[in-house]
Design an enzyme around this catalytic site. Sequence first.
Site, short mmCIF file in Angstrom:
data_model
loop_
_atom_site.label_atom_id
_atom_site.label_comp_id
_atom_site.label_asym_id
_atom_site.label_seq_id
_atom_site.Cartn_x
_atom_site.Cartn_y
_atom_site.Cartn_z
N GLU A 177 37.70 96.85 84.22
CA GLU A 177 37.55 95.58 84.94
C GLU A 177 37.33 95.81 86.43
O GLU A 177 36.59 95.06 87.08
CB GLU A 177 38.77 94.71 84.69
CG GLU A 177 38.82 94.19 83.25
CD GLU A 177 40.06 93.39 82.95
OE1 GLU A 177 39.94 92.21 82.56
OE2 GLU A 177 41.17 93.95 83.09
N GLU A 229 42.61 96.00 75.22
CA GLU A 229 43.84 95.24 75.46
C GLU A 229 44.42 94.55 74.22
O GLU A 229 45.66 94.56 74.05
CB GLU A 229 43.61 94.20 76.57
CG GLU A 229 43.54 94.77 77.97
CD GLU A 229 42.14 95.17 78.39
OE1 GLU A 229 41.91 95.33 79.60
OE2 GLU A 229 41.27 95.33 77.49
#
Length: 248
Positions: free
Chosen positions: A111, A131
């Site tokens: 990210e 995740e």
Amino acid sequence: MSTAYETLLVKEREDRVVVTLHRPEARNAISGRMIAELHEVCALLEADPKLLLLTGHGGVFAGGADIAELLRRGRDEALQGINSRLFERVRRLPMPTLAAVDGWALGGGAELAYACDLRIAGPDAVFGNPEPGLGILAAAGACRWLPELVGESVAKQMLLAGRNLDAAAALAAGLVIDVVPAEKLLDGAHALLDRMACSSATALRLTKLVVDAPGAHPVVDDLAQAVLFEGEDKKDRMTRFLEKRSRA
């Protein structure tokens, strides 16, 4: 930049700042301390806008967020947006940003790379957002940015099906601008920044603002162009261009 950093290596040049994520004992995992230090870098770049090159130490960009810290975080920490606030700040820096990625860029590390304007990769680069396998979601930008960067289908493959993109797949998807040998990765990154540094800094800043503006409207383009049309930089650059062409 005289600040002492524990998790970063920071080098300042006349037209750019080079930041290396440096937690070799943890594959450069993004810790709370690293987040705080990256905020310090952002503050400096907001006060004195320069190009930013972001890379990782030891053949790894960032192996993710610090899982031990994530385990201790609860609802209140999630609502603070500890990682997402930083990554959004990186995304909004005045001048263009470039992530040079080799090795793993996973979870929060991926990210952070997505938050940069551009990415260049080494042959061993791997982007992924695992995740959900840890019982959480990619909440620091991936769910918003990946569909724009690689398209909804590939984004869902990564976010839902756990697909990782290696360097070749990242290039094919448009996530990275180029794939270069690992030993030439930083040289390639600096060459790209050199090319941008030849452009008008004000033009780069305004172009980035226009491209990132939500609900873009032609008037935004016109207003930005009006500022540039009145600048001496534009007059000097166009005059040199015409003079060079007349001599050719």
